[in-house]
Scaffold this active site. Structure first.
Site, short mmCIF file in Angstrom:
data_model
loop_
_atom_site.label_atom_id
_atom_site.label_comp_id
_atom_site.label_asym_id
_atom_site.label_seq_id
_atom_site.Cartn_x
_atom_site.Cartn_y
_atom_site.Cartn_z
N ASP A 1 -49.18 1.67 -17.66
CA ASP A 1 -50.36 1.21 -18.39
C ASP A 1 -49.87 0.07 -19.28
O ASP A 1 -48.67 -0.06 -19.55
CB ASP A 1 -51.02 2.33 -19.20
CG ASP A 1 -52.47 1.99 -19.55
OD1 ASP A 1 -52.83 0.79 -19.48
OD2 ASP A 1 -53.24 2.89 -19.90
C1 BGC Z 1 -56.05 0.79 -20.34
C2 BGC Z 1 -56.11 0.66 -18.84
C3 BGC Z 1 -56.41 -0.77 -18.44
C4 BGC Z 1 -55.34 -1.66 -19.05
C5 BGC Z 1 -55.51 -3.12 -18.71
C6 BGC Z 1 -55.16 -0.24 -20.98
O1 BGC Z 1 -55.37 -0.27 -22.36
O2 BGC Z 1 -55.64 2.09 -20.70
O3 BGC Z 1 -57.08 1.53 -18.30
O4 BGC Z 1 -56.46 -0.90 -17.07
O5 BGC Z 1 -55.39 -1.53 -20.47
O6 BGC Z 1 -56.64 -3.65 -19.33
#
Ligand code: BGC
Length: 739
Positions: A282
């Site tokens: 993530d």
């Molecule tokens: C989120 C993800 C997301 C990523 C990119 C993170 O903060 O948990 O679900 O895909 O950011 O935006």
């Protein structure tokens, strides 16, 4: 590709899209059966390893520097390909409900383009409320087409963490509290996306069930619960939909970050489930170099400066701390995804974004998701022969939901609000007048301890205007609920209360006009008992995408018969729900899942706590009767498939869809089980007066439990009851069988 000319526009539509749409219409009216181990459209399950020989030759030809360059972001949403060989970068995009606007290469700032709009599709909990995996597939195809048109390789969705706490900030993105429901929808969605040549990315692996402290919380969960409740949607995504990419979650499990968790990534995901694609962190969720590399992370994202898997990794390999085989394996996995999403030379299709066809898919999902919670004296559908003056009240009647709050949004070309939907569908058949009623405002002060919380102060001027309008109207429709600022990534809601003084508003409106319908525009459970009795009718309409307002208006005026079913329990009070009752939320460093597998309805049923609305609940304008439950045999062996059927009849005067739900209750078990568990479901369309025999197939293997002594699935023999009904608390017919 077909060229379709519509007034003022020229759209290029793939033949396959048209076929999908035609299927959508038939999905609407046909009988489909979904139970475990038996599912929706086949999709094309690509063998990701089919290019391995070619990939190995490429790897042999690469320098270590080239390899390491591929293992971390070279921009906020891209990771490197191999320029020298003409292999392009991998381009990622959020998110689960639409293609995110373009951001600057190295920041979260918008590029402020005018060419990056996309369809805003209903979010996860809306999709879950359709209980329709075919529709999830269709939604996936549309998302895949839009992602591809925008030049993306990996779509960061679906989001499939189980709704453990009803206050969860990202409940709107997830698919509810039941592993079977989430799994079936995830499989449909992924197949749709990947059938359009884009990789889906299931997230957040795993046990990211709260936003509070998500970047440091350590989840402590027993092995059986993890296997039976939290992992099944992920496992199904890999085994049944062959998902190409997986996102490791922010949190820790049993002391180890998910992005460097050897058991989770190497042992379970890659070895046991045979996952062949890439694991991406993530954004900003990587914490080490050697551990992350060795324990299964393939690509680090969201670390713009000094990534762990950049120069530090190069040094670690050179120092002999990370074997070169580990690096090669990562490059192999990345290239598998690269070659599975589309051949490098293929040009991107143009124009398959924000098309009318995608709007229709968004509409189909929205129209099947809306849940009718109450309808006293059949006040709904609105009879436009009698009702001439309609008061539309509440900020949510005009509030847009495509973006807002923290996290991914969609720059949508259009979004039909409830007020716009009602006005266009009602036309001149009645007068539709609007009063805002409340203001969506927030406070951040000492009292809120630095948190941005909804301001619950009633705006007396707005309220007075709304009350006057309601008093002088035949009916009032209140649009209450939350919005994207209230339900948002990175924080959980403090409680389940309606924000912005809405309780006072509803009471004031109802007191001057008892013919008041409350529409909840929200994507998660709410505390409603104080306003439920006084409202004549109540519905929930989710964060329902570009076409949400049209779908809702069609339900309110009866063009569409509501058929959505709740994908999670609405407790009477927050403290009735498991993590709150056991005081295990939010935890501090540790979140101990003391409730075990008693998540959602499993808890309420087992503990005999009455919720406001049960999992699976949803009314219709017609009524369905269930009778004559039958199984093909009285006793089954371990490899058998149970065929269970029931006679379903539409008793009313109009066509409608019912979601037939199959639950299992164990009799005299030596093992502890929840009171009942969902084991199959089927969305069925029946004309007025029509009846049909509905058959569900349940493989006996799906009745196994995770035995912590052998660390494997095991079947317990004995008697059990197959319960079929219209919700988890409305069981209509029961049949006992033996295993
Ligand atoms: C989120 C993800 C997301 C990523 C990119 C993170 O903060 O948990 O679900 O895909 O950011 O935006």
């Amino acid at each position: 590709m077909l060229r379709i000319i519509l007034p003022g526009n020229c759209y290029f539509i793939r033949k396959t899209t048209l076929i999908s749409l035609m299927t959508a219409v038939s999905v609407f009216s046909s009988v489909r059966v979904f139970s475990q181990g038996h599912s929706q459209p086949e999709g094309t399950l690509k063998d990701m390893t089919s290019n391995d020989t070619k990939i190995d030759l490429i790897i042999k030809d690469m320098s270590l520097v080239e390899k390491i360059a591929m293992l971390h972001g070279n921009g906020m949403f891209s990771s490197a390909g191999i320029k020298r060989l003409g292999i392009p970068d991998i381009k990622y995009t959020d998110g689960p409900f639409g293609i995110r606007e373009e951001l600057e290469k190295n920041s979260w700032n918008s590029m402020k383009l005018t060419t990056d709009s996309a369809t805003f599709f209903p979010t996860g909990s809306a999709l879950a409320a359709t209980w329709n995996p075919d529709l999830a597939y269709l939604l996936g195809t549309a998302l895949g087409e839009e992602a591809k048109t925008r030049g993306k390789d990996v779509l960061l969705g679906p989001a499939i963490n189980i709704t453990r706490i009803p206050t969860g900030g990202r409940t709107y993105e997830y698919m509810g509290e039941d592993p079977l429901l989430s799994a079936r929808l995830a499989v449909g969605y992924i197949k749709g996306v990947q059938d359009r040549g884009v990789a889906a990315c299931i997230k957040h692996f795993a046990l990211n069930n709260q936003e509070t402290n998500r970047g440091r919380v350590n989840v402590i969960v027993d092995e059986r619960t993890m296997r039976e409740i939290y992992l099944p949607p992920f496992e199904a995504a890999i085994r049944e939909a062959n998902v190409f990419t997986v996102m490791a979650a922010y949190n820790k499990i049993a002391g180890s970050w998910c992005s460097e968790n050897e058991i989770l990534l190497n042992q379970i995901l890659k070895k046991e489930w045979g996952f062949k694609g890439l694991v991406v962190s993530d954004w900003g969720g990587t914490h080490s170099t050697v551990k992350a590399a060795v324990n299964g992370l393939d690509v680090e994202m969201g670390t713009p400066r000094d990534p762990y898997m950049g120069k530090f990794l190069l040094d670690s390999v050179n120092a002999g701390l990370v074997p070169i085989g580990v690096i090669n394996e990562k490059v192999r996995r990345i290239l598998r995804v690269r070659f599975s999403v589309d051949p490098v030379s293929e040009t991107k299709p143009a124009g398959i974004v924000s098309t009318p066809e995608h709007g229709k898919i968004a509409y189909l999902v929205a129209s099947q998701s809306i849940v009718l919670l109450k309808n006293s004296e059949h006040i709904l559908p609105i009879d436009l022969n009698k009702v001439k003056k309609i008061a539309v009240i509440g900020d949510n009647a005009t509030h847009k939901l495509a973006s807002g709050g923290f996290g991914a949004g969609v720059k949508t070309r259009y979004e039909i609000t409830p007020l716009a939907g009602l006005k266009s569908k009602i036309g001149n058949k009645a007068s539709v007048k609007f009063a805002q009623g409340y203001r969506s405002a927030f406070i951040m002060n000492q009292q809120s301890r630095g948190r941005r919380l909804p301001n619950d102060q009633v705006d007396t001027a707005l309220l007075k205007e709304a009350v006057d309008l309601a008093r002088n109207s035949d009916i009032a429709i209140i649009f209450a609920g939350t919005n994207r600022e209230v339900e948002t990534e990175a924080s959980d809601r403090p409680d389940l209360k309606l924000p912005f003084g809405q309780y006072e508003m509803i009471k004031a409106i109802v007191s001057v006009n008892p013919r008041t319908i409350v529409v909840l525009v929200a994507a998660a459970p709410l505390e409603l008992s104080s306003v439920f009795n006084s409202s004549a009718a109540m519905l929930i309409s989710w964060f329902n995408g570009s076409e949400g307002g049209n779908a809702l208006a069609d339900v309110l005026i009866g063009t569409v018969n509501p058929s959505g079913k709740l994908p999670f329990t609405f407790p009477l009070a927050l403290n009735d729900s498991p993590a709150y009752a056991l005081e295990t939320f939010p935890g501090d460093n540790n979140a101990e899942y003391k409730e075990g597998s008693l998540v959602g309805y499993r808890w309420f049923d087992t503990k005999k706590i009455k919720p406001l609305f049960s999992f699976g609940f949803g009314l219709s304008y017609t009524e369905f009767s269930y009778s004559e439950i039958k199984t093909d045999k009285p006793k089954y062996g371990k490899d058998d498939k149970i065929q269970i059927s029931v006679e379903l009849k539409n008793m009313g005067k109009q066509k409608g869809d019912e979601v037939v739900q199959l639950y299992v209750h164990r009799l005299n078990s030596q093992i502890e089980w929840p009171e009942k568990e969902l084991k199959g479901f089927s969305r069925v369309s029946l004309k007025a007066g029509e009846s049909k025999r509905i058959t569900l197939t349940l493989p006996v293997s799906q009745l196994r439990y995770w035995d912590t002594k052998i660390h494997d699935w095991k079947l317990e023999r004995g008697k059990l009851q197959l319960m079929i009904g219209s919700s988890s608390s409305d069981i209509r017919v029961v049949k006992s069988i033996e295993i």
